[in-house]
Design a protein around this motif. Structure first.
Motif, PDB file in Angstrom:
ATOM      1  N   SER B  27      50.689  35.757 -35.835  1.00  0.00           N
ATOM      2  CA  SER B  27      49.906  34.487 -35.162  1.00  0.00           C
ATOM      3  C   SER B  27      48.294  35.033 -34.977  1.00  0.00           C
ATOM      4  O   SER B  27      47.324  34.132 -35.262  1.00  0.00           O
ATOM      5  CB  SER B  27      50.553  33.787 -34.145  1.00  0.00           C
ATOM      6  OG  SER B  27      50.568  34.726 -33.138  1.00  0.00           O
ATOM      7  N   GLU B  28      48.295  36.168 -34.501  1.00  0.00           N
ATOM      8  CA  GLU B  28      46.954  36.537 -34.097  1.00  0.00           C
ATOM      9  C   GLU B  28      45.861  36.495 -35.290  1.00  0.00           C
ATOM     10  O   GLU B  28      44.816  35.572 -35.055  1.00  0.00           O
ATOM     11  CB  GLU B  28      46.859  37.972 -33.421  1.00  0.00           C
ATOM     12  CG  GLU B  28      45.592  38.326 -32.660  1.00  0.00           C
ATOM     13  CD  GLU B  28      45.951  39.355 -31.614  1.00  0.00           C
ATOM     14  OE1 GLU B  28      46.759  40.059 -31.793  1.00  0.00           O
ATOM     15  OE2 GLU B  28      45.030  39.553 -30.876  1.00  0.00           O
ATOM     16  N   ASP B  30      45.969  34.636 -37.709  1.00  0.00           N
ATOM     17  CA  ASP B  30      45.927  33.192 -38.204  1.00  0.00           C
ATOM     18  C   ASP B  30      45.010  32.367 -37.280  1.00  0.00           C
ATOM     19  O   ASP B  30      44.436  31.720 -37.707  1.00  0.00           O
ATOM     20  CB  ASP B  30      47.442  32.523 -38.183  1.00  0.00           C
ATOM     21  CG  ASP B  30      48.328  32.897 -39.382  1.00  0.00           C
ATOM     22  OD1 ASP B  30      47.563  33.657 -40.228  1.00  0.00           O
ATOM     23  OD2 ASP B  30      49.568  32.459 -39.411  1.00  0.00           O
ATOM     24  N   LEU B  31      45.410  32.701 -36.043  1.00  0.00           N
ATOM     25  CA  LEU B  31      44.528  31.884 -35.104  1.00  0.00           C
ATOM     26  C   LEU B  31      43.187  32.200 -35.112  1.00  0.00           C
ATOM     27  O   LEU B  31      42.252  31.210 -34.872  1.00  0.00           O
ATOM     28  CB  LEU B  31      44.973  32.002 -33.563  1.00  0.00           C
ATOM     29  CG  LEU B  31      46.562  31.407 -33.327  1.00  0.00           C
ATOM     30  CD1 LEU B  31      46.855  31.611 -31.860  1.00  0.00           C
ATOM     31  CD2 LEU B  31      46.941  30.302 -34.148  1.00  0.00           C
ATOM     32  N   LEU B  34      41.789  30.352 -38.192  1.00  0.00           N
ATOM     33  CA  LEU B  34      41.501  29.091 -37.923  1.00  0.00           C
ATOM     34  C   LEU B  34      40.479  28.710 -36.902  1.00  0.00           C
ATOM     35  O   LEU B  34      39.407  27.884 -37.136  1.00  0.00           O
ATOM     36  CB  LEU B  34      42.662  28.440 -37.210  1.00  0.00           C
ATOM     37  CG  LEU B  34      44.014  27.860 -38.004  1.00  0.00           C
ATOM     38  CD1 LEU B  34      44.839  27.449 -37.131  1.00  0.00           C
ATOM     39  CD2 LEU B  34      42.992  26.595 -38.587  1.00  0.00           C
ATOM     40  N   TYR B  46      35.206  22.767 -29.249  1.00  0.00           N
ATOM     41  CA  TYR B  46      36.534  22.205 -30.162  1.00  0.00           C
ATOM     42  C   TYR B  46      37.237  23.448 -30.523  1.00  0.00           C
ATOM     43  O   TYR B  46      38.357  23.535 -30.105  1.00  0.00           O
ATOM     44  CB  TYR B  46      36.185  21.467 -31.234  1.00  0.00           C
ATOM     45  CG  TYR B  46      37.334  20.900 -32.219  1.00  0.00           C
ATOM     46  CD1 TYR B  46      37.829  19.896 -31.934  1.00  0.00           C
ATOM     47  CD2 TYR B  46      37.743  21.618 -33.548  1.00  0.00           C
ATOM     48  CE1 TYR B  46      38.920  19.405 -32.393  1.00  0.00           C
ATOM     49  CE2 TYR B  46      38.711  21.113 -33.856  1.00  0.00           C
ATOM     50  CZ  TYR B  46      39.625  20.028 -33.693  1.00  0.00           C
ATOM     51  OH  TYR B  46      40.548  19.589 -34.334  1.00  0.00           O
ATOM     52  N   ARG B  50      41.136  24.397 -29.138  1.00  0.00           N
ATOM     53  CA  ARG B  50      42.134  24.205 -30.021  1.00  0.00           C
ATOM     54  C   ARG B  50      43.021  25.721 -30.165  1.00  0.00           C
ATOM     55  O   ARG B  50      44.036  26.004 -30.114  1.00  0.00           O
ATOM     56  CB  ARG B  50      41.890  23.873 -31.528  1.00  0.00           C
ATOM     57  CG  ARG B  50      41.404  22.491 -31.762  1.00  0.00           C
ATOM     58  CD  ARG B  50      42.514  21.475 -31.240  1.00  0.00           C
ATOM     59  NE  ARG B  50      43.686  21.623 -32.087  1.00  0.00           N
ATOM     60  CZ  ARG B  50      43.954  20.997 -33.404  1.00  0.00           C
ATOM     61  NH1 ARG B  50      43.198  20.309 -33.692  1.00  0.00           N
ATOM     62  NH2 ARG B  50      44.957  21.338 -33.810  1.00  0.00           N
ATOM     63  N   LEU B  53      45.200  25.872 -26.983  1.00  0.00           N
ATOM     64  CA  LEU B  53      46.345  25.174 -27.618  1.00  0.00           C
ATOM     65  C   LEU B  53      47.284  25.716 -28.490  1.00  0.00           C
ATOM     66  O   LEU B  53      48.676  25.668 -28.394  1.00  0.00           O
ATOM     67  CB  LEU B  53      45.936  23.855 -27.789  1.00  0.00           C
ATOM     68  CG  LEU B  53      45.307  22.767 -26.963  1.00  0.00           C
ATOM     69  CD1 LEU B  53      44.832  21.488 -27.639  1.00  0.00           C
ATOM     70  CD2 LEU B  53      46.272  22.336 -25.701  1.00  0.00           C
ATOM     71  N   ASP B  54      46.845  25.961 -29.731  1.00  0.00           N
ATOM     72  CA  ASP B  54      47.684  26.933 -30.365  1.00  0.00           C
ATOM     73  C   ASP B  54      48.012  28.069 -29.777  1.00  0.00           C
ATOM     74  O   ASP B  54      49.436  28.265 -30.227  1.00  0.00           O
ATOM     75  CB  ASP B  54      46.782  27.364 -31.747  1.00  0.00           C
ATOM     76  CG  ASP B  54      46.321  26.124 -32.784  1.00  0.00           C
ATOM     77  OD1 ASP B  54      47.255  25.390 -32.373  1.00  0.00           O
ATOM     78  OD2 ASP B  54      45.472  26.349 -33.391  1.00  0.00           O
ATOM     79  N   SER B  57      51.274  27.073 -27.873  1.00  0.00           N
ATOM     80  CA  SER B  57      52.228  26.391 -28.737  1.00  0.00           C
ATOM     81  C   SER B  57      53.052  27.684 -29.272  1.00  0.00           C
ATOM     82  O   SER B  57      54.238  27.500 -29.516  1.00  0.00           O
ATOM     83  CB  SER B  57      51.556  25.583 -29.918  1.00  0.00           C
ATOM     84  OG  SER B  57      51.031  26.142 -30.962  1.00  0.00           O
ATOM     85  N   VAL B  58      52.106  28.812 -29.706  1.00  0.00           N
ATOM     86  CA  VAL B  58      53.020  30.112 -30.194  1.00  0.00           C
ATOM     87  C   VAL B  58      53.969  30.618 -29.080  1.00  0.00           C
ATOM     88  O   VAL B  58      55.056  31.169 -29.399  1.00  0.00           O
ATOM     89  CB  VAL B  58      51.934  30.693 -30.654  1.00  0.00           C
ATOM     90  CG1 VAL B  58      52.555  32.400 -30.893  1.00  0.00           C
ATOM     91  CG2 VAL B  58      51.164  30.312 -31.865  1.00  0.00           C
ATOM     92  N   ARG B  61      56.908  28.062 -28.423  1.00  0.00           N
ATOM     93  CA  ARG B  61      57.434  27.586 -29.361  1.00  0.00           C
ATOM     94  C   ARG B  61      59.293  28.286 -29.499  1.00  0.00           C
ATOM     95  O   ARG B  61      59.451  29.236 -28.913  1.00  0.00           O
ATOM     96  CB  ARG B  61      57.027  27.746 -30.736  1.00  0.00           C
ATOM     97  CG  ARG B  61      57.185  29.186 -31.517  1.00  0.00           C
ATOM     98  CD  ARG B  61      56.322  29.239 -32.447  1.00  0.00           C
ATOM     99  NE  ARG B  61      56.432  30.632 -33.372  1.00  0.00           N
ATOM    100  CZ  ARG B  61      57.548  30.718 -34.162  1.00  0.00           C
ATOM    101  NH1 ARG B  61      58.196  29.618 -34.625  1.00  0.00           N
ATOM    102  NH2 ARG B  61      57.732  31.790 -34.861  1.00  0.00           N
TER     103      ARG B  61
END
Lengths: 105, 889
Positions: B27-28, B30-31, B34, B46, B50, B53-54, B57-58, B61
């Motif tokens: 995820s690192e 990816d985030l 993003l 923003y 986000r 928040l992401d 969520s990771v 989850r």
């Protein structure tokens, strides 16, 4: 546990993987779904959906080549399996039959 | 990569580290990708939001292939799991009762002391002005040109201002220090402490919106010279002195020996628009019975008073200023007899009433508070860290059975929160119990309400939460990171002990904070001792001073001068009076004339005073060389000087000062002060700190009184035979009889001293308590860490002993390893204290902020406490029986 059936978000994710041009990995999937649904989605939700789809054998994933742009980290590339394509088609057929029933009334 | 490119927020990156390893790796990247996409499309804020928040969520989850535990289910189950966490934590506390009660006690003490300290800061500094609509309150002064300002008005002028100003309601007021007793006995009076009183006009409470809790307030009927003396008590004083007795209304109290009737008690919300809340309220009209320097007011009275006003609305400030200026200009036109040098007031100056206070001191206190909390947190964190390490086995088992890492982290966090919240509750109780004790110790202004309010409770709650989360997070991370295999294989006795960097940093920070607090405590302690036992060079307890107030009827001071001369003669014949003198400045009254000497004599801060011949006897200064000037010398205005021993040594060393000439640099002569160019030294007297307490050195020049000194408000100094407080009144009355028209304001020199001392005592007491607490916490914490480290290294020590290490070797090894971070912290703390010390220079009363004695005491105390804390576990480790331990290997 939803068994081997597709949840709503899983279906959307599966469709997104089909719709996208390769390489299909988490970030484009996320962007595509946000654009299409108009909702703010968290990455955690995407990961969970992808995990479940893979677990249920609707998608397969392979580790792509390392890319310099991502700090040398490889992308996990997703592709829809035959089972996935088949399930999507079945779902679509079911929906269309129902909608036709609504439209006929 | 562009170096200035925005990075994802630290909180999010930190959160990600809590994620399971596999998730984290994927995820690192990816985030971050993003994050940059969002940065371009939607901007920085923003993208950052986000990202967090992401990351969250990771971390939170669910995984389809892990065992589901209660944390993945619904709210109800989550609640149940929380209760489970708490119950588990409680069981754990019971199992480690000793360690945990130590942690709770330490934390509670820290929170308690800090809450108490905050209570004082809250009462002293954060309190709003004690009147409704404080934004509409202004002080009204008289302006003398663009720079000069005179704070007081003549009473008659205030009456005119009150009648003529439309945009504000102006009220006269004075503050006075009076002694409140329940009888007229002089023993009572002597024992009583002077408390601040507000003397106010009859319309004051109506104007500023005061309300009575009991009885009635002061009204216009009380505010004239013939009215009997009445008083209104402040709520705080009523509660502390009269035990909130409702029958107090109508009772008689003695105000500086004069009976007055209590007519009411103020509402607690109304403490007045002044910086110091008064203990008692009195009408100006009848104050002349009680306060000797206040004259009976009448519409034509020239009694000087302060003016405070309430604007009709907050925007009326400029209009009100213009109106007041008009009144002043009109008044000036009415008085053509104003001094010829045209120094009359030119207008009014309005100043918003607010409690700016001593911001530096609040910052200092809050800084110390922060340090102690940091210390306590570090300590509890250390303890929990140690416990988390020893619980590796348990945590590994949980993880192996499928608990998520978040779940384990939450468990550890629950434990520390439980710990800190119970400590918070206990701390609040300690604070509530301690506040009155500290209030007594430090002698807070008696009008001040120091009961904890909502803000204090909020502060304690926040403190506990910060302490809990701060202390819990580090062990939580540690516990959640641990690998599974080593502890499960029995690695709790892992021989590969590595000194833990986190723990070393904790110990170092703790040592640094203790060092800072110890230095502060040592410095303030030194200063307090210095001021308490400081040799003033004279005895202040039997000294009183009266200052004739300048009047417009006697601009040249001729009448005042005659009065002083007659009063001096009269005083010396009084039975209670030992000696009397006249001097331009009174002892410890502040105010002095700095004397500038020619450059070849160096730039010394020299205080100049001008006195009558009897000053030296009245103050009790010994003549060391030569002689002091005689009454005849004073009468003939001889240009002779007497200097203090310290000045003589500084100027001429061992050489004889007698007969030398002192020349003054030509500074602009002050009005009314003769311009004395040079004078001959005829005597050297003993040193006396006679200007103000924080006057560092007793360099003093005494000159004979000059013409005009009387007009510049010289003081009549009286050395009494008994303590001044007991005989002040009869002396004052006897001397006032000399000339009824020259009014004197009297002060007791010991009051000046008390007021100067109160502040430094308060700081030394507070920092002393905090410093002792910090040292105790640090020692306990260090002891815990050292014991833990020693127990972890028992196997290693056994091997060392087995292959021939001696007791001494083992002890030295453990001492060195454990004390290294302490020494680093000590040096860092000392450095910070040396660098930051200059901010304290003003409140240390002559003690240097780099005082070597204070520094070495602090270093010594910390070093020996630390050594002791480490030595005990080290000795225990050195006595271990290697055979027994190695057998279990």
């Amino acid at each position: 546990v939803k068994g081997d059936r597709l949840g709503e978000f899983e279906e959307l994710t599966l469709l997104a993987i089909r719709a996208l041009e390769p390489p299909v990995y988490s970030v484009p999937i996320h962007q595509f779904l946000e654009r299409m649904t108009g909702r703010d989605l968290t990455m955690g939700a995407i990961y969970s959906a992808l995990d479940r789809l893979e677990h249920k054998k609707f998608v397969t994933s392979t580790l792509g080549p390392a890319t310099a742009a991502r700090g040398g980290k490889a992308k996990r590339l997703f592709a829809v399996t035959k089972l996935g394509v088949h399930t999507l088609a079945q779902l679509k057929g079911t929906r269309e039959r129902i909608w036709r029933a609504i439209g006929a009334r | 990569v562009n170096q200035g490119a925005p990075r994802p927020p630290a909180l999010g990156r930190w959160l990600l580290r809590l994620a399971a390893r596999a998730d984290r790796v994927d995820s690192e990247a990816d985030l971050v990708e993003l994050f940059h996409l969002r940065l371009h499309a939607h901007g920085r804020a923003y993208a950052r939001r986000r990202f967090v928040l992401d990351a969250l969520s990771v971390v939170t989850r669910t995984h389809p292939h892990t065992v589901r535990d209660s944390s993945t289910r619904g709210v109800r189950l989550r609640m149940a799991s929380m209760i489970e966490d708490i119950r588990f934590a409680l069981r754990l506390f019971r199992r480690q009762a000793g360690v945990m009660s130590l942690a709770v006690a330490g934390l509670a003490l820290a929170i308690g002391v800090n809450t108490a300290a905050f209570t004082f800061v809250n009462a002293l500094q954060l309190r709003p002005l004690g009147v409704p609509e404080p934004e509409r309150i202004v002080h009204v002064h008289q302006a003398y040109g663009p720079q000069g300002v005179r704070f007081v008005w003549d009473y008659s002028d205030v009456m005119r201002l009150r009648d003529q100003a439309r945009s504000m309601r102006a009220e006269p007021w004075l503050n006075a220090w009076i002694r409140i007793t329940s009888s007229a006995a002089s023993a009572d009076l002597e024992a009583a402490r002077a408390v601040p009183a507000a003397l106010i006009g009859g319309a004051f409470f109506e104007t500023f919106g005061g309300r009575a809790r009991l009885g009635r307030l002061i009204g216009p009927q009380d505010d004239h010279a013939a009215a009997p003396p009445v008083a209104v008590l402040s709520y705080v004083y009523w509660r502390s002195r009269f035990g909130a007795d409702p029958t107090v209304v109508g009772r008689t109290v003695f105000l500086s020996g004069v009976p007055a009737t209590v007519v009411g008690v103020m509402d607690p919300a109304f403490t007045g628009p002044f910086e110091n809340p008064p203990v008692i309220w009195q009408p100006l009209g009848s104050a002349h019975h009680v306060v000797p320097w206040v004259e009976a007011v009448s519409p034509a009275s020239r009694q000087p008073v302060n003016v405070i006003a309430k604007l009709v609305d907050p925007s009326a400030l400029e209009r009100a200023g213009a109106e007041a200026s008009q009144v002043i200009v009109a008044l000036r036109a009415l008085r053509p007899s104003a001094p010829a040098d045209d120094r009359g007031p030119t207008g009014a100056r309005l100043r918003a009433a607010s409690l700016e206070g001593d911001a530096g001191i609040s910052v200092l206190v809050l800084g110390i508070v922060g340090l102690v909390v940091l210390l306590a947190c570090t300590n509890v964190a250390n303890l929990l860290l140690a416990s988390a390490t020893s619980r590796q086995h348990e945590i590994a088992a949980r993880l192996a059975l499928g608990a998520s890492r978040v779940r384990v982290a939450r468990q550890l966090l629950t434990e520390s929160l439980l710990l800190s919240l119970s400590a918070g509750a206990l701390g609040l109780a300690i604070a509530i119990w301690m506040v009155p004790i500290i209030a007594g110790l430090v002698q807070v202004p008696p009008g001040l309400d120091v009961t904890p309010d909502l803000r204090v409770f909020a502060f304690t709650g926040l403190l506990s939460l910060i302490a809990g989360v701060g202390a819990g997070l580090a062990p939580a991370r540690f516990g959640a990171r641990g690998d599974l295999l080593t502890p499960l294989k029995g690695g709790a006795r892992d021989p590969g002990y590595r000194p833990n960097r986190t723990r070393a940093i904790f110990v170092g920070v703790q040592a640094m904070a203790s060092m800072l607090l110890l230095v502060l405590a040592a410095l303030f302690g030194r200063a307090a001792m210095h001021t308490t036992w400081m040799d003033l060079g004279f005895d202040p307890s039997t000294l009183m001073a009266g200052q004739p107030r300048p009047t417009s009827t006697d601009p040249q001071g001729a009448r005042t001068a005659a009065f002083l001369e007659n009063a001096l003669a009269r005083a010396e014949s009084l039975p209670h009076v030992e000696a009397a003198a006249v001097a331009l400045f009174q002892p410890l009254g502040g105010g002095y004339m700095p004397l500038s000497l020619p450059a070849d004599l160096g730039h010394l801060a020299v205080h100049e005073n001008r006195t009558s011949a009897g000053y030296f006897r009245a103050l009790g200064l010994k003549t060391l060389r030569g002689h002091t000037y005689s009454a005849a010398d004073v009468r003939t205005r001889k240009l002779v000087a007497v200097i203090s021993q310290r000045l003589a040594v500084d100027l001429w060393g061992e050489a004889d000062a007698i007969g030398r000439t002192l020349e003054r640099l030509q500074a602009a002569p002050q009005r009314g002060m003769p311009d004395l160019a040079s004078f001959r030294v005829i005597g050297v007297v003993s040193d006396a700190i006679s200007s103000r307490l924080n006057q560092a050195e007793a360099r003093q020049v005494y000159l004979p009184l000059q013409d005009g000194d009387a007009a510049a408000a010289a003081h009549l100094l009286i050395r009494t035979r008994e303590p001044a407080a007991t005989v002040a009144r009869s002396v004052q009355q006897a001397l006032q009889a000399v000339d009824q028209d020259v009014r004197l304001s009297w002060t007791l020199t010991s009051d000046h001293l008390d007021r100067s001392l109160a502040r430094i005592r308060m700081f030394s007491t507070l920092t002393g308590i905090l410093g002792a607490l910090a040292l105790g916490l640090a020692a306990v914490g260090l002891f815990g860490v050292a014991s833990f480290a020693a127990s972890q290294r028992l196997a290693e020590m056994s091997v060392r002993i087995a292959i021939g290490a001696t007791d001494r070797d083992i002890r030295r090894l453990l001492l060195r390893d454990n004390l290294r971070p302490v020494m680093l912290g000590l040096v860092a703390g000392l450095g910070t204290a040396l660098l930051g010390g200059q901010f304290l220079a003003g409140v240390l009363y002559g003690i240097s902020p780099r005082d070597p004695l204070a520094m070495s005491v602090a270093v010594g105390v910390l070093a020996s406490a630390a050594t002791l804390a480490v030595l005990i576990p080290a000795r225990r480790a050195a006595r271990v029986d290697p055979a027994r331990l190695l057998r279990g290997f």
